[in-house]
Scaffold this active site. Structure first.
Site, PDB file in Angstrom:
ATOM      1  N   GLY A 258       0.790  -1.215   0.000  1.00 39.39           N
ATOM      2  CA  GLY A 258       0.000   0.000   0.000  1.00 39.39           C
ATOM      3  C   GLY A 258       0.830   1.276   0.000  1.00 39.39           C
ATOM      4  N   HIS A 259       0.136   2.399  -0.066  1.00 38.41           N
ATOM      5  CA  HIS A 259       0.809   3.697  -0.152  1.00 38.41           C
ATOM      6  C   HIS A 259       1.591   4.024   1.110  1.00 38.41           C
ATOM      7  CE1 HIS A 259      -3.394   5.394   1.121  1.00 38.41           C
ATOM      8  NE2 HIS A 259      -2.772   4.853   2.146  1.00 38.41           N
TER       9      HIS A 259
END
Length: 353
Positions: A258-259
């Protein structure tokens, strides 16, 4: 196994030369001129093959072994049949990996798909503002956007899309169907087919009428040198910071990162792992397959996490964790043993759950 034309045998490496290159001891110096051409598992190894032995559990496989040589620890030498030459080393697994690189160098990174002359295929599109160093190979149906920079010796497979402004270092391999945007990629990086790098992270805020409003994702992905990323793995760009994959880290197929995640150096992340946003992972961390990692937590250096675990909180450096929720391995194994005992007792007594 039938002859494998995908990876044909090497012309041959002398055992004395191989031993020197691997830092192993050739126990029979008179066998130094014997040649090995390929690697093989113990049970079906034949003349010209090299194999390795890691434990006594493989003793039965030695009965059918006809290898020219075998790598093994000094403690296992007595198990090896007299007709098989021994290369003795305390690091047999590592030595076998190095031997594979010597005997099958073309298998170390994905091969080019076409047999066209090296260079840029006329069936690829390269924006006029892109800058490609000498020796870059671009295969058909690839699209390279504006202001992209690609270093010498890098190979771009067919059907790849590289977005504007991306930087890719030297001697990289970008395999068929990969998608790259908003990313800075170091040297000797390998992306396997279908990897997606730099797309939006999953970020939304609450809307005025109960829905969700998209939060802009304006960060980057930074992939350092010698990273390998498996097929169909996705790495989201940061929201406002960067998503970072540290030097030498190896990521398996079908992993989701994920980010804003930051992964340290020389980590190993196995297939189906999902790592939620803003997680911090230290150096040398090993994460088993199908593990889920919660966001906004820190996993310390050298941590080992068992497969199919659920990590919901910070893990201190050097710990071994497992289970759902993940907990110290000793506690997890004790809980499993107690649960197994209860189930077995219920079966014996006929008690219903």
């Amino acid at each position: 196994m039938e002859q494998n034309w995908f990876f044909p045998p090497h012309e041959g490496v002398r055992l004395d030369d191989l031993a020197n290159r691997l830092g192993a001891e050739l126990l029979d110096p008179t066998a130094g001129a014997r040649l090995v051409r390929n690697v093989s598992p113990v049970y079906r190894a034949k003349e010209g093959d090299l194999c390795y032995l890691l434990s006594r559990k493989a003793k039965a496989e030695l009965e059918t072994c006809q290898a020219s040589a075998i790598l093994c620890d000094p403690s296992l030498v007595s198990l090896v049949p007299d007709h098989v030459t021994v290369l003795q080393t305390k690091r047999a697994h590592m030595a076998f990996a190095l031997a594979g690189e010597i005997l099958q160098p073309e298998a170390m990174r994905p091969a080019l798909t076409t047999s066209e002359p090296a260079g840029i295929s006329p069936l690829a599109y390269v924006d006029p503002t892109a800058r490609l160093e000498a020796g870059v190979v671009v295969e058909p149906m690839t699209v390279i956007g504006a202001d992209v920079e690609i270093g010498e010796g890098t190979q771009i497979g067919p059907g790849v899309t590289i977005g504007s402004g991306v930087r890719i270092g030297r001697d990289c391999t970008i395999s068929a169907g990969a998608r790259i945007q908003c990313a800075l990629i170091g040297n000797r990086v390998i992306l396997h087919p279908g990897a997606c790098i730099g797309q939006d992270g999953f970020g939304y805020g609450p809307g005025p009428k109960g829905g969700m409003i998209k939060i802009v994702q304006v960060g980057r992905v930074i992939i350092q040198d010698d990273v390998e990323i498996g097929a169909n793995t996705t790495i989201d760009r940061g929201t406002m910071d960067d998503t970072v994959i540290g030097e030498g880290t190896k990521i398996d197929n079908q992993v989701q990162i994920g980010h804003n995640v930051r992964i340290g150096r020389h980590c190993g992340i196995v297939s189906k792992v999902g790592i939620a946003g803003s997680t911090r992972i230290g150096d040398g961390v090993m994460i088993g397959g199908a593990t889920g990692v919660n966001g906004h937590i820190t996993i310390g250096d050298g941590v080992q996490i068992a497969a199919m675990s659920g990590v919901v909180a910070d893990i201190p450096a050097g710990q071994r964790y497992g289970g759902i929720p993940a907990r110290p391995m000793r506690d997890f194994l004790r809980d499993v043993a107690e649960m197994t005992m209860r189930i077995n007792n219920r079966k014996k007594t006929g008690e219903k759950e």
